[in-house]
Every structure is written in structure tokens, then in C-alpha cells.
Design an enzyme around this catalytic site. Structure first.
Site, PDB file in Angstrom:
ATOM      1  N   GLU A  99       0.935  -1.222  -0.122  1.00  0.00           N
ATOM      2  CA  GLU A  99       0.189  -0.069   0.140  1.00  0.00           C
ATOM      3  C   GLU A  99       0.777   1.109   0.095  1.00  0.00           C
ATOM      4  OE1 GLU A  99      -2.808   1.596  -0.307  1.00  0.00           O
ATOM      5  OE2 GLU A  99      -4.576   0.358   0.317  1.00  0.00           O
ATOM      6  N   ASP A 100       0.493   2.394  -0.589  1.00  0.00           N
ATOM      7  CA  ASP A 100       0.873   3.652  -0.581  1.00  0.00           C
ATOM      8  C   ASP A 100       0.856   4.124   0.906  1.00  0.00           C
ATOM      9  OD1 ASP A 100      -1.584   3.799  -0.902  1.00  0.00           O
ATOM     10  OD2 ASP A 100      -1.357   5.567  -2.171  1.00  0.00           O
ATOM     11  N   ASP A 103      -4.540   5.334   5.729  1.00  0.00           N
ATOM     12  CA  ASP A 103      -5.167   6.486   6.675  1.00  0.00           C
ATOM     13  C   ASP A 103      -6.361   6.194   7.531  1.00  0.00           C
ATOM     14  OD1 ASP A 103      -6.378   9.010   7.251  1.00  0.00           O
ATOM     15  OD2 ASP A 103      -6.567   9.604   5.135  1.00  0.00           O
ATOM     16  N   LYS A 131      -0.590   6.585   8.774  1.00  0.00           N
ATOM     17  CA  LYS A 131      -1.344   7.606   9.798  1.00  0.00           C
ATOM     18  C   LYS A 131      -1.675   6.817  10.937  1.00  0.00           C
ATOM     19  CE  LYS A 131      -2.160  10.659   5.940  1.00  0.00           C
ATOM     20  NZ  LYS A 131      -3.541  11.541   5.157  1.00  0.00           N
ATOM     21  N   PHE A 152      -2.264  15.654   4.761  1.00  0.00           N
ATOM     22  CA  PHE A 152      -2.401  15.207   3.408  1.00  0.00           C
ATOM     23  C   PHE A 152      -1.022  15.236   2.797  1.00  0.00           C
ATOM     24  CE2 PHE A 152      -3.580  15.094  -0.792  1.00  0.00           C
ATOM     25  CZ  PHE A 152      -4.406  14.068  -0.982  1.00  0.00           C
ATOM     26  N   ASP A 159      -1.091  11.119  -4.929  1.00  0.00           N
ATOM     27  CA  ASP A 159      -1.675  12.034  -5.834  1.00  0.00           C
ATOM     28  C   ASP A 159      -2.545  12.983  -4.828  1.00  0.00           C
ATOM     29  OD1 ASP A 159      -3.854  10.342  -5.434  1.00  0.00           O
ATOM     30  OD2 ASP A 159      -5.009  11.472  -6.872  1.00  0.00           O
ATOM     31  N   ARG A 165       1.912  12.677  -8.517  1.00  0.00           N
ATOM     32  CA  ARG A 165       2.394  11.184  -8.322  1.00  0.00           C
ATOM     33  C   ARG A 165       3.900  11.349  -8.686  1.00  0.00           C
ATOM     34  NH1 ARG A 165      -1.985   7.967  -7.308  1.00  0.00           N
ATOM     35  NH2 ARG A 165      -3.916   8.373  -8.446  1.00  0.00           N
TER      36      ARG A 165
END
Ligand code: IMP
Ligand code: MG
Length: 186
Positions: A99-100, A103, A131, A152, A159, A165
Site C-alpha cells: 500500500e502507498d 489513512d 497515519k 495530507f 496524488d 504522483r
């Protein structure tokens, strides 16, 4: 006119060093566990995944999956839609989802439940960013790149409105950032 800028948070060098460590760790942990399959969640993880697999020394296969959750805003909806499913059967495979960013964790929770029904031999998570203060669900994230504050971030695959990106580092922006017209100076 307001000057917009991206505040640098994690440099390209720091990203590369951490991704290398994650690759070394995975290579050790999975040395006796074949076959290994890494599943990249599109689109955010594609740069992380590309670097991560080159830091892995043991045999590894890749697949991709795309789920959408966010739309164009900065808040998680929790609604998931499978945009692109895997193209391989993962039953009996040792699977790591790359995963990037995690959240709220709502997206990944849905992905995990779905993948468990396909009977992988094991299922783990590697997330470049987490996070952790904001995570609504208690996740067993086996590998974390960086734990970050709740705000964010963009770049290195992540993105804002589909843009940014291509930023080689992780940075933060304000919600009025003109992503569609911003030209990077360096
Ligand atoms: P979650 O369901 O709240 O965990 O949201 C996960 C997804 O939302 C990630 O895979 C990203 O695509 C997106 N996302 C969450 N936080 C950020 C951020 O700070 N920057 C860019 N995308 C984000
Ligand atoms: Mg994502």
C-alpha cells in the site's frame, strides 16, 4: 497572487534507504516461504512497489489491484469499488499487499476481507506510510515505511486530484494547491 509551494517531508534519499531496508527484511522473512506474491494497490503504490521489488532478493511475483475510495477530495468515504481485480489466482501463495498509505484503514480492510476468501497461504501488509493516530481499525501492518502525522501528503505515487504522483519525494500541500497547473522548479 498567493505563492503555492510543496513542503518537503521525506526526501528521495530517505525513501530509498527505507525501501531498501523493507526489501531486505522481506527477503529474510520469506526466504523459506515460497511462492511470494506482492500485490500493488493502484494507483498510489506503483512507484513504491517498483522500488520495493528491486530491493527483494528472493523470487517474487507481482500483481495489481485497483479499488477506488476517495474521489477528488481529501477525506475518506469508506466506500470501496473494485476497479481492477487481480489477474492471478492467489490460493496457496504467500501474499503481501503493498500500500502507498494507510489513512483510516477502511480501504485496506475491505481489500483484506476480500483476499482472505481466496485462500492465500498467508496475507500480510507492507505500507510505505501509515497515519497510525488516525487508523480507525486495528490493523496488523507487518511492515511500515514511515509513521506520519495526520495530514495530507503527496508524491512518490501519492496524488492530489490525480496529480503530483511524479514528485520524487513526499511533501505536503494546502487544499487550495493548484495541482493541475503547478510546474516543479527542481
Ligand atoms: P483509507 O481508506 O482512509 O485508509 O484511505 C486509503 C487511500 O486513500 C490510500 O490508499 C490513498 O489512495 C488515499 N489517501 C489517504 N491519505 C492520503 C494522503 O495523505 N495523500 C494522498 N492520498 C491519500
Ligand atoms: Mg491507495
Amino acid at each position: 497572487m498567493k505563492e503555492h509551494s510543496i513542503s518537503p517531508e521525506i526526501s528521495a534519499q530517505a525513501l530509498a534507504a527505507r525501501v531498501q531496508e523493507l526489501g531486505e527484511q522481506i527477503s529474510k522473512d520469506y526466504a523459506d516461504k515460497a511462492p511470494l506474491r506482492i500485490i500493488g494497490t493502484l494507483k498510489g503504490s506503483f512507484i513504491f512497489l517498483a522500488d520495493l521489488i528491486r530491493a527483494i532478493r528472493i523470487p517474487v511475483k507481482v500483481d495489481f489491484m485497483e479499488v477506488s475510495s476517495y474521489g477528488n477530495t481529501m477525506a475518506s468515504s469508506g466506500n470501496i469499488k473494485i476497479v481492477k481485480d487481480l489477474s492471478h489466482d492467489i490460493s496457496g501463495e504467500n501474499v503481501i499487499i503493498a500500500e502507498d498509505i494507510i489513512d483510516t484503514g477502511l480501504t485496506l480492510n475491505n481489500v483484506m476481507s476480500m483476499l482472505y476468501t481466496r485462500n492465500p497461504a498467508s496475507l500480510e501488509i507492507v505500507s510505505l506510510l501509515v497515519k497510525s493516530q488516525k487508523m480507525k481499525l486495528d490493523f496488523p501492518v507487518k511492515y511500515t515505511g514511515f509513521d506520519i502525522e495526520d495530514h495530507f501528503v503527496v508524491g512518490y505515487g501519492l496524488d492530489y486530484q490525480g496529480y503530483l504522483r511524479n514528485l520524487p519525494y513526499i511533501g505536503s500541500i494546502s487544499p487550495d494547491f493548484p495541482a493541475a497547473s503547478y510546474v516543479r522548479k527542481e
